[in-house]
Design a protein around this motif. Sequence first.
Motif, PDB file in Angstrom:
ATOM      1  N   TYR A  29      71.199  43.926  46.147  1.00  0.00           N
ATOM      2  CA  TYR A  29      71.014  43.526  44.755  1.00  0.00           C
ATOM      3  C   TYR A  29      69.781  42.642  44.621  1.00  0.00           C
ATOM      4  N   THR A  30      69.267  42.570  43.408  1.00  0.00           N
ATOM      5  CA  THR A  30      68.189  41.664  43.059  1.00  0.00           C
ATOM      6  C   THR A  30      68.690  40.765  41.944  1.00  0.00           C
ATOM      7  N   ASN A  32      68.449  38.821  38.609  1.00  0.00           N
ATOM      8  CA  ASN A  32      67.693  38.843  37.356  1.00  0.00           C
ATOM      9  C   ASN A  32      67.691  37.411  36.830  1.00  0.00           C
ATOM     10  N   ILE A  55      70.851  43.109  39.606  1.00  0.00           N
ATOM     11  CA  ILE A  55      70.299  44.447  39.425  1.00  0.00           C
ATOM     12  C   ILE A  55      70.426  45.170  40.763  1.00  0.00           C
ATOM     13  N   LYS A  56      70.900  46.424  40.731  1.00  0.00           N
ATOM     14  CA  LYS A  56      70.997  47.211  41.959  1.00  0.00           C
ATOM     15  C   LYS A  56      69.593  47.546  42.445  1.00  0.00           C
ATOM     16  N   THR A  57      69.322  47.247  43.689  1.00  0.00           N
ATOM     17  CA  THR A  57      67.995  47.496  44.244  1.00  0.00           C
ATOM     18  C   THR A  57      67.701  48.985  44.336  1.00  0.00           C
ATOM     19  N   SER A  58      68.703  49.785  44.685  1.00  0.00           N
ATOM     20  CA  SER A  58      68.481  51.214  44.901  1.00  0.00           C
ATOM     21  C   SER A  58      68.134  51.967  43.618  1.00  0.00           C
ATOM     22  N   THR A  59      68.717  51.553  42.486  1.00  0.00           N
ATOM     23  CA  THR A  59      68.486  52.289  41.242  1.00  0.00           C
ATOM     24  C   THR A  59      67.656  51.520  40.225  1.00  0.00           C
ATOM     25  N   GLY A  60      67.617  50.195  40.336  1.00  0.00           N
ATOM     26  CA  GLY A  60      66.913  49.375  39.360  1.00  0.00           C
ATOM     27  C   GLY A  60      67.709  49.138  38.089  1.00  0.00           C
ATOM     28  N   ASN A  61      68.953  49.596  38.076  1.00  0.00           N
ATOM     29  CA  ASN A  61      69.813  49.433  36.907  1.00  0.00           C
ATOM     30  C   ASN A  61      70.628  48.152  37.010  1.00  0.00           C
TER      31      ASN A  61
END
Length: 86
Positions: A29-30, A32, A55-61
Amino acid sequence: MRTYGSNTYFETQSAALNEAYTSTQSKGYTVNEPNNIWTEHVHYGTMVQYNLPLIKTSTGNPARKWLHINLYRMDSGKYELTYYFN
């Protein structure tokens, strides 16, 4: 399910918050985060709380999880960090 951090005591506020941030990245995760979270001063004997969306790192969502941080500055000057993902 909640996941808790393992390190507790830090010499500086920056080191404590970086621990929570690094742990978040290792779980995929990132944070926000607002730009001013890292510069807020914590007075002796007080606690600040941050609730930050992830924010999920793999999808950016946006994820359905949040990073909850409690940062207490002890009278000795050290910081006690408690954080979990929910």
